[in-house]
Design a protein around this motif. Structure first.
Motif, mmCIF file in Angstrom:
data_model
loop_
_atom_site.group_PDB
_atom_site.id
_atom_site.type_symbol
_atom_site.label_atom_id
_atom_site.label_comp_id
_atom_site.label_asym_id
_atom_site.label_seq_id
_atom_site.Cartn_x
_atom_site.Cartn_y
_atom_site.Cartn_z
ATOM 1 N N ALA A 57 0.801 -1.230 0.000
ATOM 2 C CA ALA A 57 0.000 0.000 0.000
ATOM 3 C C ALA A 57 0.836 1.283 0.000
ATOM 4 O O ALA A 57 0.563 2.189 -0.795
ATOM 5 C CB ALA A 57 -0.979 -0.004 1.169
ATOM 6 N N PRO A 58 1.868 1.419 0.830
ATOM 7 C CA PRO A 58 2.660 2.657 0.767
ATOM 8 C C PRO A 58 3.371 2.840 -0.574
ATOM 9 O O PRO A 58 3.563 3.966 -1.024
ATOM 10 C CB PRO A 58 3.681 2.492 1.896
ATOM 11 N N VAL A 60 2.206 2.030 -3.424
ATOM 12 C CA VAL A 60 1.212 2.417 -4.430
ATOM 13 C C VAL A 60 0.746 3.846 -4.191
ATOM 14 O O VAL A 60 0.661 4.647 -5.115
ATOM 15 C CB VAL A 60 0.004 1.451 -4.401
ATOM 16 N N VAL A 61 0.458 4.176 -2.947
ATOM 17 C CA VAL A 61 -0.128 5.478 -2.628
ATOM 18 C C VAL A 61 0.928 6.586 -2.568
ATOM 19 O O VAL A 61 0.680 7.698 -3.033
ATOM 20 C CB VAL A 61 -0.907 5.393 -1.302
ATOM 21 N N TRP A 62 2.109 6.283 -2.009
ATOM 22 C CA TRP A 62 3.182 7.278 -1.900
ATOM 23 C C TRP A 62 4.469 6.719 -2.500
ATOM 24 O O TRP A 62 5.453 6.512 -1.784
ATOM 25 C CB TRP A 62 3.436 7.638 -0.436
ATOM 26 N N PRO A 70 0.903 9.991 -6.123
ATOM 27 C CA PRO A 70 0.293 8.820 -6.775
ATOM 28 C C PRO A 70 0.276 8.996 -8.292
ATOM 29 O O PRO A 70 0.159 10.111 -8.794
ATOM 30 C CB PRO A 70 -1.129 8.787 -6.226
ATOM 31 N N ASP A 71 0.412 7.900 -9.026
ATOM 32 C CA ASP A 71 0.373 7.980 -10.478
ATOM 33 C C ASP A 71 -0.463 6.839 -11.048
ATOM 34 O O ASP A 71 -0.768 5.863 -10.365
ATOM 35 C CB ASP A 71 1.780 7.992 -11.075
ATOM 36 N N ARG A 74 0.848 2.856 -11.211
ATOM 37 C CA ARG A 74 0.830 2.115 -9.948
ATOM 38 C C ARG A 74 -0.588 1.871 -9.461
ATOM 39 O O ARG A 74 -0.897 0.789 -8.963
ATOM 40 C CB ARG A 74 1.666 2.856 -8.909
ATOM 41 N N MET A 75 -1.450 2.850 -9.600
ATOM 42 C CA MET A 75 -2.848 2.653 -9.196
ATOM 43 C C MET A 75 -3.520 1.607 -10.083
ATOM 44 O O MET A 75 -4.279 0.762 -9.596
ATOM 45 C CB MET A 75 -3.618 3.982 -9.272
ATOM 46 N N ALA A 78 -2.266 -1.861 -9.139
ATOM 47 C CA ALA A 78 -2.884 -2.315 -7.896
ATOM 48 C C ALA A 78 -4.320 -2.762 -8.141
ATOM 49 O O ALA A 78 -4.756 -3.796 -7.619
ATOM 50 C CB ALA A 78 -2.844 -1.198 -6.855
#
Length: 110
Positions: A57-58, A60-62, A70-71, A74-75, A78
């Motif tokens: 999660a980190p 993906v989000v940061w 976020p880009d 990666r989102m 996921a």
């Protein structure tokens, strides 16, 4: 670049080693050969399921690669991994589909 004090470094290393040993000994040494209660076994089943999302999660989000913003690649990766995991119930399929999506989008979007 500043140098860390060797005494402080070894104090931290020894402290982490003692803490790690104590945590493991709490289950192996105190519980040992006695059976664990059913409620604890039920909760421990979910430990492995929680570890992978907590690690991912980190990222993906940061993501560090984008300076914490976020880009889309990666989102999207996921989201694909979650959907594949839900439908196939296969962890490896989810991981590989997310990886292919991530690297494919990074290649396409530059």
């Amino acid at each position: 670049m500043s140098q860390i004090d060797p005494a402080a470094m070894w104090t931290i290393i020894v402290g982490l080693a003692v803490g790690s040993f104590a945590l493991r000994f709490a289950f192996l040494g105190f519980v040992g050969d006695r059976p664990m209660p059913p409620w604890l076994l039920r909760h421990l089943r979910y430990t492995a399921v929680a570890i992978l999302p907590a690690l991912i999660a980190p990222l993906v989000v940061w993501p560090a690669a984008t300076g914490g913003a976020p880009d889309a690649p990666r989102m999207s990766a996921a989201a694909v991994a979650i959907v594949v995991g839900l439908f196939t119930k296969n962890v490896l399929a989810a991981i590989f589909s997310g990886a292919v999506t991530l690297y494919g989008l990074l290649y396409l979007l530059g």
